[in-house]
Design a protein around this motif. Structure first.
Motif, mmCIF file in Angstrom:
data_model
loop_
_atom_site.group_PDB
_atom_site.id
_atom_site.type_symbol
_atom_site.label_atom_id
_atom_site.label_comp_id
_atom_site.label_asym_id
_atom_site.label_seq_id
_atom_site.Cartn_x
_atom_site.Cartn_y
_atom_site.Cartn_z
ATOM 1 N N ALA A 94 0.832 -1.209 0.000
ATOM 2 C CA ALA A 94 0.000 0.000 0.000
ATOM 3 C C ALA A 94 0.866 1.257 0.000
ATOM 4 O O ALA A 94 0.550 2.248 -0.667
ATOM 5 C CB ALA A 94 -0.932 -0.013 1.206
ATOM 6 N N ARG A 95 1.954 1.220 0.743
ATOM 7 C CA ARG A 95 2.850 2.385 0.775
ATOM 8 C C ARG A 95 3.495 2.597 -0.593
ATOM 9 O O ARG A 95 3.644 3.741 -1.051
ATOM 10 C CB ARG A 95 3.917 2.195 1.846
ATOM 11 C CG ARG A 95 4.763 3.431 2.082
ATOM 12 C CD ARG A 95 5.706 3.281 3.246
ATOM 13 N NE ARG A 95 6.290 4.558 3.619
ATOM 14 C CZ ARG A 95 7.180 4.730 4.580
ATOM 15 N NH1 ARG A 95 7.586 3.685 5.298
ATOM 16 N NH2 ARG A 95 7.667 5.928 4.836
ATOM 17 N N ALA A 96 3.884 1.515 -1.246
ATOM 18 C CA ALA A 96 4.457 1.638 -2.583
ATOM 19 C C ALA A 96 3.448 2.239 -3.550
ATOM 20 O O ALA A 96 3.784 3.108 -4.370
ATOM 21 C CB ALA A 96 4.937 0.277 -3.077
ATOM 22 N N ASP A 128 20.888 5.193 0.055
ATOM 23 C CA ASP A 128 20.561 6.364 0.871
ATOM 24 C C ASP A 128 19.158 6.828 0.493
ATOM 25 O O ASP A 128 18.953 7.455 -0.546
ATOM 26 C CB ASP A 128 21.572 7.493 0.635
ATOM 27 C CG ASP A 128 22.948 7.124 1.137
ATOM 28 O OD1 ASP A 128 23.027 6.316 2.076
ATOM 29 O OD2 ASP A 128 23.937 7.633 0.576
ATOM 30 N N GLY A 129 18.188 6.504 1.319
ATOM 31 C CA GLY A 129 16.798 6.793 0.988
ATOM 32 C C GLY A 129 16.113 5.573 0.418
ATOM 33 O O GLY A 129 16.694 4.482 0.313
ATOM 34 N N ALA A 130 14.857 5.747 0.037
ATOM 35 C CA ALA A 130 14.040 4.632 -0.455
ATOM 36 C C ALA A 130 13.334 5.025 -1.739
ATOM 37 O O ALA A 130 13.010 6.191 -1.972
ATOM 38 C CB ALA A 130 13.012 4.219 0.601
ATOM 39 N N GLY A 131 13.086 4.017 -2.574
ATOM 40 C CA GLY A 131 12.357 4.223 -3.814
ATOM 41 C C GLY A 131 11.102 3.370 -3.836
ATOM 42 O O GLY A 131 11.029 2.313 -3.198
ATOM 43 N N PHE A 132 10.100 3.854 -4.587
ATOM 44 C CA PHE A 132 8.835 3.133 -4.726
ATOM 45 C C PHE A 132 8.457 3.118 -6.205
ATOM 46 O O PHE A 132 8.653 4.115 -6.919
ATOM 47 C CB PHE A 132 7.728 3.797 -3.908
ATOM 48 C CG PHE A 132 8.021 3.841 -2.433
ATOM 49 C CD1 PHE A 132 7.726 2.759 -1.628
ATOM 50 C CD2 PHE A 132 8.607 4.961 -1.859
ATOM 51 C CE1 PHE A 132 7.998 2.786 -0.265
ATOM 52 C CE2 PHE A 132 8.882 5.007 -0.504
ATOM 53 C CZ PHE A 132 8.583 3.921 0.294
ATOM 54 N N GLY A 133 7.904 1.998 -6.660
ATOM 55 C CA GLY A 133 7.599 1.885 -8.078
ATOM 56 C C GLY A 133 6.334 1.113 -8.365
ATOM 57 O O GLY A 133 5.762 0.443 -7.485
ATOM 58 N N ALA A 155 19.740 -0.608 -3.837
ATOM 59 C CA ALA A 155 18.518 0.148 -3.565
ATOM 60 C C ALA A 155 17.868 -0.307 -2.274
ATOM 61 O O ALA A 155 18.109 -1.408 -1.782
ATOM 62 C CB ALA A 155 17.525 -0.011 -4.719
ATOM 63 N N THR A 156 17.041 0.574 -1.746
ATOM 64 C CA THR A 156 16.016 0.227 -0.768
ATOM 65 C C THR A 156 14.711 0.511 -1.496
ATOM 66 O O THR A 156 14.377 1.667 -1.761
ATOM 67 C CB THR A 156 16.135 1.075 0.507
ATOM 68 O OG1 THR A 156 17.414 0.871 1.098
ATOM 69 C CG2 THR A 156 15.049 0.703 1.509
ATOM 70 N N TYR A 157 13.980 -0.538 -1.854
ATOM 71 C CA TYR A 157 12.963 -0.385 -2.896
ATOM 72 C C TYR A 157 11.749 -1.264 -2.604
ATOM 73 O O TYR A 157 11.887 -2.418 -2.200
ATOM 74 C CB TYR A 157 13.560 -0.784 -4.246
ATOM 75 C CG TYR A 157 12.729 -0.449 -5.455
ATOM 76 C CD1 TYR A 157 12.367 0.865 -5.735
ATOM 77 C CD2 TYR A 157 12.323 -1.440 -6.337
ATOM 78 C CE1 TYR A 157 11.613 1.181 -6.865
ATOM 79 C CE2 TYR A 157 11.579 -1.147 -7.473
ATOM 80 C CZ TYR A 157 11.233 0.167 -7.736
ATOM 81 O OH TYR A 157 10.483 0.470 -8.855
ATOM 82 N N ALA A 158 10.563 -0.696 -2.833
ATOM 83 C CA ALA A 158 9.309 -1.446 -2.753
ATOM 84 C C ALA A 158 8.488 -1.130 -3.993
ATOM 85 O O ALA A 158 8.394 0.036 -4.395
ATOM 86 C CB ALA A 158 8.531 -1.085 -1.488
ATOM 87 N N ASP A 159 7.902 -2.152 -4.584
ATOM 88 C CA ASP A 159 7.102 -1.915 -5.784
ATOM 89 C C ASP A 159 5.975 -2.917 -5.905
ATOM 90 O O ASP A 159 5.942 -3.946 -5.223
ATOM 91 C CB ASP A 159 7.973 -1.920 -7.043
ATOM 92 C CG ASP A 159 8.532 -3.300 -7.393
ATOM 93 O OD1 ASP A 159 8.569 -4.173 -6.507
ATOM 94 O OD2 ASP A 159 8.951 -3.490 -8.555
ATOM 95 N N ASN A 160 5.027 -2.564 -6.776
ATOM 96 C CA ASN A 160 3.956 -3.464 -7.168
ATOM 97 C C ASN A 160 4.064 -3.714 -8.671
ATOM 98 O O ASN A 160 4.340 -2.782 -9.441
ATOM 99 C CB ASN A 160 2.584 -2.853 -6.869
ATOM 100 C CG ASN A 160 2.336 -2.697 -5.382
ATOM 101 O OD1 ASN A 160 2.359 -3.677 -4.640
ATOM 102 N ND2 ASN A 160 2.096 -1.480 -4.927
#
Length: 377
Positions: A94-96, A128-133, A155-160
Motif C-alpha cells: 500500500a505504501r508503494a 541512501d533513501g528509499a524508492g517506490f515503483g 537500492a532500498t525499494y518497494a514496488d507493485n
C-alpha cells in the motif's frame, strides 16, 4: 554456523490472511513481527519500508526495451489505468502504491505476437533513501509475449507489479532479482487471468541482502492456466523470501507451482510460503505446488515443513550421486557442482530467453565458487 530455512503453510486460515486489503497504508498496522504474514521477515533490516516515518527519496530508474509490436508509456496514479485489478495486500504494498511518482506501462496489443522479449530494467542508484515503483504489464486478448524484469544495482525499494492477461492471451513474465549485496527489495506481483488465458511467471532471486517477493494469482474467467516457477540461491547473510497465493474462485482453472532453492553460508535464510484457496464456486480446479530446497553448507535450526496439498522438502546433497561421480574419478568439488547444476538445470531450461538462461546458469556457478571450506561429504 547458523542458518534458517522455513517452508510452511500459514498457521492462520488462508481466507483471513488474505482478506484485508486497502490502498491506504494507514489501514494496516505497522508490523511487529508477531503477525502471521510477517513472522519470518527480518523487520529490522527493512530500513523503514514497513514503517510510517517519512523516508528520503532515492533514485531508481526504469528503462524499457520493447519488442517492436509492444507499446510502452508512463502513467500517473490518477490516470485511472492503474490499480484496477488489485488492491494492496499489506502495508508495504500500500505504501508503494501511495508513493510512486509515475508508473511504467507495457502493453501487448490484441492479437499481437511479440517477435522478441521485452526487457524492463530497474536499476537502483544507492541505498541512501528509499524508492517506490509500479509496473503495469498487460497482454490484451489473444496476444503472445515474453517480458523480462531485470532488477539490478543498489537500492532500498518497494514496488507493485500489476499483471493483466486478457482472454485467450499467453504471457510469460521472468522476474530476475540480481541486485547488489546491499539491496532491500519488497515486491508484490498481482496477476489476473482472463478466460482461457495463460500465464507463466518465473522468479529468479540471487542478489540482495533482503528480498521478499509475493506473487499472487486470481482468475477472471474459466479456463485460466497459471504456472509459477522459481529459483533462489541464498548466500551468507542473505534473507530470500517468496510468498505465493493462488485464489481459485472460478470454475475449471489450473495452477502449477514449482520452486527450487539452495542455501549456503553463515546466516543464510530462505522462506517459501505457498497458499492456495479453492472457493466453493471453483469446481473443476486443478492445482499443485512443489518446493524443494538443497542445503549445502548449512544446518537447519528451524523449519516447518508441512504438506497439505503441497510437496515441500529439504535436504543435503545426496551422497549416492556424489559417490557415483567420484567413483568415476571426478573430484569432489566438481562432482558437487554437477549435482547442483542438475538440481537447477531443468528449471533453468524452461526459461524462454536463451541469453537469460546462460546468465542465470553462470550466476549459479558464481554462487558455488563462494562455498565455504569444510563442506560435509
Amino acid at each position: 554456523m547458523s542458518a534458517g530455512l522455513q517452508g510452511a503453510i500459514e498457521t492462520a486460515p488462508i481466507t483471513r490472511l488474505h482478506e484485508h486489503r486497502s490502498y491506504d497504508p494507514a489501514d494496516f498496522a505497522v508490523p511487529s513481527g508477531r503477525e502471521e504474514e510477517w513472522r519470518f521477515t527480518p523487520l529490522r533490516r527493512l530500513r523503514g519500508l514497513h514503517g510510517d516515518a517519512p523516508l528520503p527519496a532515492a533514485k531508481v530508474t526504469v528503462e524499457v526495451d520493447p519488442a517492436p509490436e509492444v507499446k510502452t508509456f508512463t502513467a500517473e496514479r490518477a490516470s485511472g489505468q492503474l490499480g484496477r485489478t488489485f488492491i494492496p495486500a499489506d502495508r508495504v504494498s500500500a505504501r508503494a502504491y501511495a508513493s510512486f511518482d509515475e508508473a511504467t506501462v507495457v502493453t501487448v496489443p490484441a492479437r499481437a505476437q511479440a517477435s522478441r522479449p521485452t526487457i524492463v530494467t530497474v536499476t537502483g542508484q544507492g541505498t541512501d533513501g528509499a524508492g517506490f515503483g509500479h509496473l503495469l504489464l498487460q497482454a490484451e486478448p489473444n496476444s503472445r509475449a515474453v517480458i523480462v524484469l531485470d532488477y539490478r544495482g543498489s537500492a532500498t525499494y518497494a514496488d507493485n507489479v500489476e499483471i493483466v492477461v486478457g482472454d485467450g492471451a499467453a504471457l510469460s513474465v521472468v522476474s530476475l532479482q540480481d541486485w547488489a549485496d546491499d539491496t532491500v527489495h519488497l515486491s508484490q506481483h498481482y496477476a489476473t487471468l482472463g478466460r482461457d488465458a495463460n500465464l507463466r511467471h518465473t522468479a529468479v532471486t540471487l542478489g540482495g541482502s533482503v528480498v521478499r517477493l509475493a506473487p499472487s494469482i486470481r482468475y477472471d474467467g474459466p479456463g485460466g492456466d497459471a504456472e509459477l516457477t522459481g529459483l533462489y540461491f541464498a548466500d551468507a547473510g542473505q534473507h530470500l523470501e517468496h510468498r505465493l497465493f493462488v485464489d481459485h474462485d472460478v470454475p475449471n482453472c489450473r495452477s502449477r507451482v514449482s520452486y527450487k532453492g539452495a542455501l549456503q553460508g553463515d546466516q543464510a535464510h530462505a522462506v517459501w510460503i505457498g497458499d492456495v484457496l479453492i472457493r466453493p464456486e471453483a469446481t473443476g480446479t486443478d492445482t499443485y505446488e512443489y518446493n524443494r530446497n538443497l542445503v549445502l553448507t548449512l544446518e537447519i535450526l528451524t523449519g516447518e515443513i508441512v504438506g497439505a496439498g503441497h510437496a515441500s522438502a529439504s535436504g543435503r546433497l545426496e551422497d549416492q550421486h556424489l559417490f557415483y561421480l567420484m567413483a568415476r574419478g571426478i573430484p569432489f568439488e566438481e562432482a558437487r557442482r554437477l549435482v547442483i547444476r542438475g538440481f537447477f538445470g531443468l528449471l533453468i531450461d524452461t526459461i524462454e530467453v536463451p541469453e537469460l538462461r546462460d546468465r542465470i546458469a553462470k550466476a549459479v556457478e558464481g554462487e558455488l565458487t563462494k562455498s565455504l571450506p569444510g563442506v560435509q561429504r
